[in-house]
Design an enzyme around this catalytic site. Structure first.
Site, PDB file in Angstrom:
ATOM      1  CB  SER A 445      -0.974  -0.039   1.175  1.00 53.75           C
ATOM      2  OG  SER A 445      -1.963   0.930   1.012  1.00 53.75           O
ATOM      3  CG  ASP A 524      -6.220  -2.506  -3.764  1.00 48.80           C
ATOM      4  OD1 ASP A 524      -6.909  -1.581  -3.304  1.00 48.80           O
ATOM      5  OD2 ASP A 524      -5.140  -2.881  -3.262  1.00 48.80           O
ATOM      6  CG  HIS A 556      -5.910  -2.036   0.008  1.00 52.30           C
ATOM      7  ND1 HIS A 556      -4.929  -1.681  -0.883  1.00 52.30           N
ATOM      8  CD2 HIS A 556      -5.551  -1.493   1.201  1.00 52.30           C
ATOM      9  CE1 HIS A 556      -4.011  -0.948  -0.249  1.00 52.30           C
ATOM     10  NE2 HIS A 556      -4.357  -0.822   1.011  1.00 52.30           N
TER      11      HIS A 556
HETATM   12  P1  4NP Z   1      -2.623   2.355   2.731  1.00 53.46           P
HETATM   13  O1  4NP Z   1      -2.326   3.211   1.428  1.00 53.46           O
HETATM   14  O2  4NP Z   1      -3.319   3.301   3.697  1.00 53.46           O
HETATM   15  O3  4NP Z   1      -1.276   2.026   3.207  1.00 53.46           O
HETATM   16  O4  4NP Z   1      -3.565   1.270   2.443  1.00 53.46           O
HETATM   17  C1  4NP Z   1      -3.110   4.179   0.886  1.00 53.46           C
HETATM   18  C2  4NP Z   1      -4.263   3.830   0.200  1.00 53.46           C
HETATM   19  C3  4NP Z   1      -5.046   4.830  -0.362  1.00 53.46           C
HETATM   20  C4  4NP Z   1      -4.655   6.158  -0.222  1.00 53.46           C
HETATM   21  C5  4NP Z   1      -3.489   6.480   0.462  1.00 53.46           C
HETATM   22  C6  4NP Z   1      -2.718   5.488   1.012  1.00 53.46           C
HETATM   23  N1  4NP Z   1      -5.438   7.176  -0.783  1.00 53.46           N
HETATM   24  O5  4NP Z   1      -5.088   8.351  -0.615  1.00 53.46           O
HETATM   25  O6  4NP Z   1      -6.450   6.896  -1.433  1.00 53.46           O
END
Ligand code: 4NP
Length: 584
Positions: A445, A524, A556
């Site tokens: 992510s 995802d 995800h």
């Molecule tokens: P995660 O990553 O929080 O590590 O799952 C992200 C997923 C989406 C977003 C940012 C970080 N976003 O801004 O949409």
């Protein structure tokens, strides 16, 4: 690295991902309600007399339960093959295993979920908007549209409280909202300084955590004036401890306030402000049963478990069995502050592998979020790398939580900037301090995004990278995101449209030099696959070396042991193959 065959590694990985993990969530009479990674997935159980009775049937994406004497559990479950569109299911605890769906709700991304016992209050997002909803199980209605990235955190049936980045002009500030569930009227409280987290309705009133530049405090809010003052507790240990993070806040039926607070990736339990002695590590939750504290405890070398603390003595209540080679394979932990490019210091955990020398091959494992942190807590990813023979370096780059609002806010408006320098500084620290002889980078992510940033903006630092569920293009991702995550991206790039392009790895495919392993769930909806496919097409045309593993029927979220293996196995085989070609 000790030579071990693929089949040895598979066997060990299998036993590692099968270690049962337990967390305590509620007390019901003589029973504990626990969540557990067990039977191949995350499940909810009633535990009494040494017997576990499973409460849910299908996958649990998220759930809520009252902490004391609950009559039911409310489960949110993805019904879109991983796309994180959830429906709610109610299980009466007198009838474990019987799930009653909340029929008339449209599936949405549930971000906040509260059960008052009579009513379920939840908040969630669709492509169109983010909203606050209430249901009695048969009739569901939307109470209020929520602005920004916001979620409900508690309700007493008449009001709901929640937290969110509600003001686009103050993107770094999480504020408190209070909604009258009857009328939909919303009032907002802005803290004098810092952000609001964990807003709760207690017998004392509305209590919340005020995270500030360098510390965290408990505050009591007057719902009339919407003014807050510091909460006073019977004991002073908590305020003298000056916690930087407060990660858990709950009230027992007798009014005692249970808090988990800490700093530097470790925490302890406080009851009414009094410190409860226990082993060093991280506490995820705590419940009171008379004089006993029942807590969820973990460390980097201790799989998450339920312990009981009573008159200074600690006893294990529920823990998975660990293979006998584990202790030697995870040979030690370090915690250091690494100097970064601008004089800032990056708190960094190191998990040493007992299966390689020092220096040895090292993976910089970058956490997601970015509003999350690596702590002294069990990480199946870190542990698998260590058993494979890699030291694991985990930097809490700027943007991480648990180090005060100043540190968290430093990533806002500077994505793929200072935080990437922090990650690279941690890598260099590992080389300069006898930890690493070869460096790899891996993350999921936001951590996958960091891998992509490192390989495209800092070529030459790492031998190779593994990017799981990564972000490669904030522009296209914005178009594909639902209302909540559009707000999240707005928060990361406040008033900065051009940067969405200039801070995206897809703008720098030319720079890619080192082997890249892409692992991406096909469905995802948080970090969509489509931009990653475009990145791959461009990398292909430019003759870049990469491999890609698209995981079908998965989104995800990682909910099952199979999901963990689908993500980890390609990474492990990639790293092992590369490492073997480096040796000798
Ligand atoms: P995660 O990553 O929080 O590590 O799952 C992200 C997923 C989406 C977003 C940012 C970080 N976003 O801004 O949409």
């Amino acid at each position: 690295m000790q030579a071990r065959s693929i089949s040895d590694i598979m066997r060990e990985l299998e036993s590692l991902v099968s270690i049962e993990l337990y967390a305590t969530r509620a007390i019901r009479g003589e029973s504990l309600l626990v969540s557990a990674l067990r039977e191949g997935q995350l499940n909810i159980y009633l535990y009494s007399d040494g017997t576990l009775t499973r409460v849910n049937r299908g996958i649990v994406s998220n759930y809520t339960v009252k902490t004391y004497n609950p009559s039911r559990v409310v489960i949110a479950r993805d019904v879109a093959k991983g796309r994180e569109l959830h429906k709610l299911y109610i299980v009466d605890l007198d009838e474990p295993g019987v799930e009653k769906p909340v029929e008339d709700m449209e599936p949405l991304r549930v971000l906040g979920l509260v059960d008052t016992g009579d009513m379920i209050v939840f908040s969630g997002a669709t492509m169109q908007g983010n909203g606050l909803y209430i249901t009695d199980g048969s009739e569901t209605r939307k109470v209020k549209d929520l602005p920004g990235f916001a979620m409900v955190t508690d309700s007493d049936g008449r009001h709901a409280v929640g937290v969110g980045a509600l003001d686009p002009l103050q993107p770094s500030m999480f504020q408190l909202f209070l909604v009258d569930l009857e009328t939909g009227d919303m009032k907002v409280h802005k803290p004098r300084e810092g952000s609001v987290f964990h807003a709760r309705i207690t017998s004392r009133g509305i209590v919340y955590v005020n995270a500030r530049s360098e510390d965290s405090k408990l505050m009591l809010l007057d719902p009339g004036s919407m003014e807050a003052r510091e909460l006073e507790l019977p004991y002073s240990d908590l305020s003298e401890y000056k916690p930087v993070m407060i990660t858990y806040l709950d009230e027992a039926p007798d009014g005692r306030l249970v808090v988990v607070a800490g700093r530097d990736g470790r925490s302890r339990v406080f009851v009414d402000g009094k410190s409860i002695p226990g082993p060093e590590g991280l506490y995820a939750s705590a419940l009171l049963d008379g004089d006993r504290v029942i807590a969820t405890y973990t460390s980097l070398r201790t799989p998450t478990r339920v312990i009981e603390i009573s008159s200074g003595e600690t006893r294990v209540v529920l823990a998975g069995r660990t293979p006998d080679w584990l202790e030697q394979a995870l040979s030690g932990i370090d915690y250091v502050y690494v100097d970064s490019f601008d004089g800032e210091r990056v708190p960094t955990f190191i998990l040493y592998s007992g299966r390689t020398g020092r220096p040895g091959p090292t993976v910089v494992l970058v956490h997601g979020g970015p509003f999350a942190a690596d702590m002294d807590a069990w990480s199946v990813m870190a542990a698998s790398l260590a058993i494979l023979g890699f030291h694991v370096v985990m930097p809490n780059y700027r943007g991480s939580v648990g180090y005060g609002e100043r540190w968290r806010n430093k990533i806002i408006g500077d994505v793929c900037g200072g935080e990437l320098e922090d990650v690279v500084s941690a890598a260099r620290w590992a080389s300069d301090n006898g930890v690493a002889n070869r460096l790899y980078i891996m993350g999921y992510s936001y951590g996958g995004f960091m891998t992509m940033c490192a390989l495209t903006r800092k070529p030459g630092v790492f031998k190779a990278g593994v990017a799981g569920a990564s972000v490669v293009d904030w522009v296209e991702m914005y178009e594909l995101s639902d209302a909540a995550f559009r707000s999240f991206i707005d928060m990361l790039f406040p008033g900065m449209k051009e940067e969405r392009k200039t801070r995206s790895p897809i703008s720098y495919v030319d720079n890619l030099q080192e082997p890249l392993c892409i692992i991406h769930p096909q469905n995802d909806s948080r970090t969509p696959l489509k931009p990653v496919l475009r990145f791959m097409m461009e990398a292909l045309e430019k003759g870049k070396r990469y491999e890609a593993h698209i995981i079908p029927d998965m989104g995800h979220a990682v909910n099952t042991v199979d999901d963990i293996v689908k993500i980890l196995l390609p990474a492990i085989l990639f790293l092992k193959r590369l490492e073997e070609s480096q040796e000798g």
